[in-house]
Design an enzyme around this catalytic site. Structure first.
Site, PDB file in Angstrom:
ATOM      1  N   CYS A 225      37.230  41.826  34.006  1.00  0.00           N
ATOM      2  CA  CYS A 225      37.182  42.268  35.404  1.00  0.00           C
ATOM      3  C   CYS A 225      36.669  41.154  36.307  1.00  0.00           C
ATOM      4  CB  CYS A 225      36.299  43.504  35.527  1.00  0.00           C
ATOM      5  SG  CYS A 225      37.043  44.990  34.822  1.00  0.00           S
ATOM      6  N   CYS A 368      31.309  29.351  36.121  1.00  0.00           N
ATOM      7  CA  CYS A 368      32.448  30.259  36.221  1.00  0.00           C
ATOM      8  C   CYS A 368      32.526  30.748  37.666  1.00  0.00           C
ATOM      9  CB  CYS A 368      32.307  31.408  35.228  1.00  0.00           C
ATOM     10  SG  CYS A 368      30.796  32.379  35.432  1.00  0.00           S
TER      11      CYS A 368
END
Length: 408
Positions: A225, A368
């Site tokens: 997600c 990230c």
């Protein structure tokens, strides 16, 4: 009779005699067993609306009160699952989650609020649930489930609910429930879609998660997600459906979602059902497999072991420190790459097996989108003897600090 049973005896008597086969898997939630206690009169008002349902009644409420349920994950799915089960009066809820609350969680993990940022999710959820219903037992478990502890952690529960977002834990939970012969309510979400199923090994005859997904995906093969995005409302739809199935299993009512997989498409506002069956000749699971490195989101989740901030990064780069963007290719194409950084997707990084390549990662800074994947990757590499740093806040923090990412 207590005031509770006296008030609703005429309703509870309407419970049908035939019980779904799934009910026979329950260990404790037999509402009519000898010596079961009726809810105190103080509980009558709290549960009046659901006890008035003829199919549920006083017996259903006693079933919930005597039930022990383990919920894995206090995030997007866990939030509605835990909230509704606590409000409904499930007697004992164990909340398993090793992660901490991050500000990026708050748009969908509505069991937490801004004041809980930095707090273990299991603790934050337990505090909210106790405030919602102080009459039930809440057991927060901050440690991660592993092959070494999962059987002991889940043994003795009537039902397990898997609301996690990574494949290693999904397989681990399913395999443990198969070995313990405990029903498992499972759900997942991605983008605008969701899935819900109820699995029960039934002594080697029933369907489990491995019958739906027999081959674990490779790292990075299925986006999380964090990579694909998700709307918080989808978590509410799927999590509430999982909670509904859990109550049906515990109370022995209705047609449990067993032998079927429910698929939800939010954009089309449509539910589809897929029939399931056990893979012919599939041998029952008799031992646990550690899939943290070989599939999906790897390694134990939780806060970063060691972090650097965006403001500290330029000095580290000037000193020759290696900086690696571990996002997926599409994320980098859309958002750009930090000058001087290299791009190695998380899955590719964790598939490294060459000792020299692993040693070359020592001391590198990983980033990230928001910091969660770099923290998970850091922990996975630490288990292999490689120490790296995680950039707090990820690429979003770089942009906020005035360090724009360049598109090729």
């Amino acid at each position: 009779m207590t005031p509770f049973t006296d008030a609703f005896s005429d309703i509870s008597s309407a419970l049908r005699d035939e019980e779904p086969a799934i009910r026979r898997a329950r260990v404790r939630a037999d509402a009519d067993r000898e010596g079961s206690e009726n809810p105190a009169s103080s509980q009558v008002e709290r549960y009046t609306r659901q006890v008035r349902l003829p199919e549920f009644g006083a017996a259903g409420q006693r079933a919930l009160a005597s039930a022990r349920v383990a919920v894995i994950g206090a995030g997007g799915l866990g939030a509605p699952i835990l909230t509704y089960l606590a409000a409904a009066g499930v007697g004992h809820l164990a909340v398993h989650d090793p992660d901490t609350v991050d500000v990026t969680n708050l748009h969908r993990q509505v069991i937490h609020d801004s004041s809980a940022v930095g707090t273990p999710k299991a603790i934050s959820a337990a505090q909210r649930l106790h405030a919602l219903n102080p009459e039930i037992e809440i057991e927060p478990v901050v440690d991660a489930l592993t092959t070494a502890n999962v059987l002991d952690r889940l043994r003795g529960y009537d039902l397990v609910i898997d609301g996690t977002d990574n494949f290693p834990t999904r397989y681990l939970a399913s395999d443990a429930c198969e070995m313990l012969n405990v029903p498992l309510v499972w759900g997942s979400i991605l983008g605008f879609t969701g899935q819900v199923g109820v699995f029960w090994a039934d002594g080697g005859r029933g369907v489990t998660y491995r019958d739906v997904h027999p081959t674990p995906p490779r790292p990075g093969e299925v986006p999380s997600c964090a990579e694909a995005g998700v709307l918080g409302m989808l978590c509410g739809v799927i999590g509430s459906t999982m909670a509904m199935e859990a109550v049906k299993v515990l109370a022995g009512i209705g047609d449990v979602l067993y032998g079927r997989l429910a698929l939800y498409d939010a954009l089309r506002m449509r539910w589809d059902m897929i029939p399931l069956r056990r893979i012919p000749d599939r041998a029952p699971v008799t031992e646990l497999e550690d899939l943290r490195i070989t599939c999906g989101l790897p390694g134990p989740t939780g806060p970063a072991l060691a972090e650097v901030t965006a403001c500290e990064l330029p000095e580290l780069q000037a000193a020759g420190r290696r900086v690696i963007d571990i996002r997926e290719q599409q994320e980098v194409a859309d958002g750009g790459l930090l000058d001087g950084a290299e791009h190695v997707p998380m899955g590719q990084l964790l598939r490294l097996s060459d000792p020299e390549a692993l040693r070359a990662l020592e001391g590198a800074v990983l980033y990230c989108a928001a910091g969660s994947r770099s923290a998970a990757t850091q922990r996975a590499l630490a288990e292999r003897g490689v120490s790296v740093l995680s950039l707090a806040g990820g690429a979003a923090a770089l942009v906020e600090a005035g360090m724009p990412l360049s598109r090729e």
